[in-house]
Design a protein around this motif. Structure first.
Motif, PDB file in Angstrom:
ATOM      1  N   PHE A  17      45.748  42.898  35.436  1.00 40.53           N
ATOM      2  CA  PHE A  17      45.691  43.019  37.031  1.00 40.53           C
ATOM      3  C   PHE A  17      44.056  43.254  37.462  1.00 40.53           C
ATOM      4  CE2 PHE A  17      44.945  46.066  40.874  1.00 40.53           C
ATOM      5  CZ  PHE A  17      46.019  45.254  41.575  1.00 40.53           C
ATOM      6  N   ILE A  18      43.394  44.030  36.681  1.00 37.70           N
ATOM      7  CA  ILE A  18      42.027  44.221  37.193  1.00 37.70           C
ATOM      8  C   ILE A  18      41.015  43.093  36.698  1.00 37.70           C
ATOM      9  CG2 ILE A  18      39.948  45.248  36.441  1.00 37.70           C
ATOM     10  CD1 ILE A  18      41.623  47.869  35.887  1.00 37.70           C
ATOM     11  N   VAL A  19      41.512  42.219  35.640  1.00 45.39           N
ATOM     12  CA  VAL A  19      40.408  41.240  35.354  1.00 45.39           C
ATOM     13  C   VAL A  19      41.033  39.983  36.252  1.00 45.39           C
ATOM     14  CG1 VAL A  19      40.352  39.104  34.023  1.00 45.39           C
ATOM     15  CG2 VAL A  19      40.388  41.582  33.153  1.00 45.39           C
TER      16      VAL A  19
ATOM     17  N   GLY B 180      47.176  33.587  25.500  1.00 40.03           N
ATOM     18  CA  GLY B 180      46.688  32.674  26.770  1.00 40.03           C
ATOM     19  C   GLY B 180      46.879  33.379  28.027  1.00 40.03           C
ATOM     20  N   LEU B 181      46.456  34.659  28.266  1.00 39.33           N
ATOM     21  CA  LEU B 181      46.407  35.161  29.403  1.00 39.33           C
ATOM     22  C   LEU B 181      44.971  35.275  30.048  1.00 39.33           C
ATOM     23  CD1 LEU B 181      49.681  37.587  29.421  1.00 39.33           C
ATOM     24  CD2 LEU B 181      49.530  35.024  30.366  1.00 39.33           C
ATOM     25  N   LEU B 182      44.163  35.613  29.036  1.00 42.94           N
ATOM     26  CA  LEU B 182      42.848  36.036  29.251  1.00 42.94           C
ATOM     27  C   LEU B 182      42.019  34.816  28.415  1.00 42.94           C
ATOM     28  CD1 LEU B 182      42.293  39.973  28.983  1.00 42.94           C
ATOM     29  CD2 LEU B 182      42.355  38.181  31.120  1.00 42.94           C
ATOM     30  N   THR B 183      40.750  34.569  29.106  1.00 40.15           N
ATOM     31  CA  THR B 183      39.589  33.936  28.392  1.00 40.15           C
ATOM     32  C   THR B 183      38.525  34.739  28.133  1.00 40.15           C
ATOM     33  OG1 THR B 183      38.615  32.873  30.234  1.00 40.15           O
ATOM     34  CG2 THR B 183      40.524  31.657  29.401  1.00 40.15           C
ATOM     35  N   LYS B 184      37.814  34.470  27.021  1.00 40.26           N
ATOM     36  CA  LYS B 184      36.424  35.148  27.010  1.00 40.26           C
ATOM     37  C   LYS B 184      35.278  34.114  26.908  1.00 40.26           C
ATOM     38  CE  LYS B 184      38.215  38.608  23.399  1.00 40.26           C
ATOM     39  NZ  LYS B 184      38.107  38.741  22.062  1.00 40.26           N
ATOM     40  N   GLU B 185      34.573  34.369  27.598  1.00 38.90           N
ATOM     41  CA  GLU B 185      33.240  33.502  27.665  1.00 38.90           C
ATOM     42  C   GLU B 185      31.976  33.870  27.747  1.00 38.90           C
ATOM     43  OE1 GLU B 185      31.591  30.750  31.275  1.00 38.90           O
ATOM     44  OE2 GLU B 185      33.418  31.175  31.281  1.00 38.90           O
ATOM     45  N   ARG B 186      31.074  33.754  26.714  1.00 37.54           N
ATOM     46  CA  ARG B 186      29.608  34.351  26.829  1.00 37.54           C
ATOM     47  C   ARG B 186      28.912  33.911  27.886  1.00 37.54           C
ATOM     48  NH1 ARG B 186      29.246  37.540  22.601  1.00 37.54           N
ATOM     49  NH2 ARG B 186      30.337  37.266  20.821  1.00 37.54           N
TER      50      ARG B 186
ATOM     51  N   ALA C 236      47.869  30.907  33.801  1.00 34.44           N
ATOM     52  CA  ALA C 236      49.260  31.375  33.645  1.00 34.44           C
ATOM     53  C   ALA C 236      49.331  32.838  33.851  1.00 34.44           C
ATOM     54  CB  ALA C 236      49.502  31.259  31.981  1.00 34.44           C
ATOM     55  N   ALA C 237      48.136  33.681  33.537  1.00 34.03           N
ATOM     56  CA  ALA C 237      47.888  35.111  34.049  1.00 34.03           C
ATOM     57  C   ALA C 237      48.081  35.228  35.653  1.00 34.03           C
ATOM     58  CB  ALA C 237      46.823  35.671  33.650  1.00 34.03           C
ATOM     59  N   ASP C 238      47.686  34.208  36.368  1.00 30.47           N
ATOM     60  CA  ASP C 238      47.490  34.042  37.661  1.00 30.47           C
ATOM     61  C   ASP C 238      48.778  33.980  38.375  1.00 30.47           C
ATOM     62  OD1 ASP C 238      44.651  34.745  37.900  1.00 30.47           O
ATOM     63  OD2 ASP C 238      44.158  32.559  37.840  1.00 30.47           O
ATOM     64  N   LYS C 239      49.349  33.095  37.520  1.00 28.44           N
ATOM     65  CA  LYS C 239      50.918  33.018  37.933  1.00 28.44           C
ATOM     66  C   LYS C 239      51.657  34.214  38.001  1.00 28.44           C
ATOM     67  CE  LYS C 239      55.019  29.980  37.536  1.00 28.44           C
ATOM     68  NZ  LYS C 239      55.820  31.208  38.204  1.00 28.44           N
ATOM     69  N   ILE C 240      51.439  34.792  36.587  1.00 31.30           N
ATOM     70  CA  ILE C 240      52.180  36.071  36.182  1.00 31.30           C
ATOM     71  C   ILE C 240      52.012  36.832  37.604  1.00 31.30           C
ATOM     72  CG2 ILE C 240      52.449  37.908  35.081  1.00 31.30           C
ATOM     73  CD1 ILE C 240      52.270  36.113  32.535  1.00 31.30           C
ATOM     74  N   MET C 241      50.649  37.123  37.874  1.00 29.79           N
ATOM     75  CA  MET C 241      50.464  38.285  39.042  1.00 29.79           C
ATOM     76  C   MET C 241      50.900  37.854  40.355  1.00 29.79           C
ATOM     77  SD  MET C 241      48.444  40.539  37.849  1.00 29.79           S
ATOM     78  CE  MET C 241      49.282  40.521  36.505  1.00 29.79           C
ATOM     79  N   ARG C 242      50.851  36.412  40.799  1.00 32.93           N
ATOM     80  CA  ARG C 242      51.385  36.286  41.997  1.00 32.93           C
ATOM     81  C   ARG C 242      53.002  36.428  41.975  1.00 32.93           C
ATOM     82  NH1 ARG C 242      48.386  31.640  41.103  1.00 32.93           N
ATOM     83  NH2 ARG C 242      50.015  30.379  40.530  1.00 32.93           N
ATOM     84  N   ASP C 243      53.572  36.115  40.883  1.00 34.13           N
ATOM     85  CA  ASP C 243      55.025  36.181  40.606  1.00 34.13           C
ATOM     86  C   ASP C 243      55.312  38.025  40.823  1.00 34.13           C
ATOM     87  OD1 ASP C 243      55.523  33.611  40.445  1.00 34.13           O
ATOM     88  OD2 ASP C 243      55.783  33.667  38.319  1.00 34.13           O
TER      89      ASP C 243
END
Length: 195
Positions: A47-49, A82-88, A103-110
Motif C-alpha cells: 500500500f505504501i509503495v 512480481g508485485l514490487l520492483t527494485k531499481e538502483r 499487477a500490484a497496482d491492479k490489486i490495489m485498485r481492486d
C-alpha cells in the motif's frame, strides 16, 4: 467514567478504547478475507509503495516505524511474487528504489473497490437514522481533524491560535466547529447524501 465536558462526556480513555476496538474489528474483517493471499505486513508495504510510487527501503521502514532489516524479507517476497520492483539509483548505486508493478497496482485498485463495497454494506446494514447519525458524525470528525491540523504550526498551513493544540503530547482545545454554540453563528455541514 469521569465526564469530560469539552468532549460531551466522552473521556480520552473511552475514545481511545473505541478507536482501538474499531481498528481491531476492521483488521479482523479484512484478515478474514486476506486480499489476494497477502499478509497484513505485505499489504501495508504494498500500500505504501503503491501510494508513493517510488520509495527507498529506509523511507518505507521509517513510515512503518521499523528498521530496514525488518522489512527486507517481506520486500524480497513481494518482489519475487512480481508485485514490487527494485531499481538502483543512477546517481548512487548504493540506493535502491522500490516501485509497485502493474499487477500490484491492479490489486490495489481492486482492493479499494472491495473496501468501498464493505463500507457501503456496513452502511446498508443500518437504518436511515443510524446512517445519518454515523455519516454526520464522520463528517464532523473529519472537519475537526482538518481544523486541528490547520491550527497546528507547521501543518496544513496554519499558525496555531493561542492555547490551541491537537497534539497528544500537548493537549488543548481545538477550534470549535462552525455553527456550534462555542463558535457563534455559522453553517453546519450538509447531511450525508447531500440532503
Amino acid at each position: 467514567m469521569k465526564e469530560d465536558r469539552a468532549t460531551g462526556g466522552f473521556t480520552p480513555e473511552y475514545l481511545s478504547s473505541l478507536h482501538e476496538s474499531m481498528m481491531r474489528e476492521m483488521r479482523a474483517l479484512h484478515e478474514a478475507n486476506p486480499p489476494w493471499g497477502l499478509t497484513m505486513p505485505q499489504f501495508r508495504i504494498l500500500f505504501i509503495v503503491h501510494k508513493h510510487g517510488k520509495i527507498t527501503p529506509g523511507e518505507l521502514a521509517a513510515m512503518l516505524d521499523v528498521t530496514a532489516p525488518t522489512i527486507t524479507d517481506i520486500v524480497n517476497r513481494l518482489a519475487a511474487s512480481g508485485l514490487l520492483t527494485k531499481e538502483r539509483s543512477d546517481q548512487d548505486r548504493r540506493v535502491v528504489y522500490l516501485s509497485s508493478t502493474p499487477a500490484a497496482d491492479k490489486i490495489m485498485r481492486d482492493l479499494f473497490a472491495q473496501w468501498s463495497m464493505t463500507y457501503l454494506n456496513l452502511f446498508r446494514s443500518m437504518d436511515a437514522g443510524q446512517r445519518d447519525v454515523v455519516g454526520r458524525g464522520l463528517e464532523e470528525l473529519l472537519a475537526a481533524i482538518r481544523r486541528c491540523r490547520s491550527s497546528t504550526p507547521g501543518e496544513a498551513g496554519g499558525e496555531a491560535a493561542p492555547g490551541i493544540s491537537c497534539s497528544p503530547t500537548n493537549p488543548g482545545v481545538c477550534p470549535a466547529r462552525p455553527g456550534s454554540a462555542e463558535a457563534g453563528p455559522g453553517t453546519r455541514s450538509r447531511k450525508v447524501g447531500g440532503k
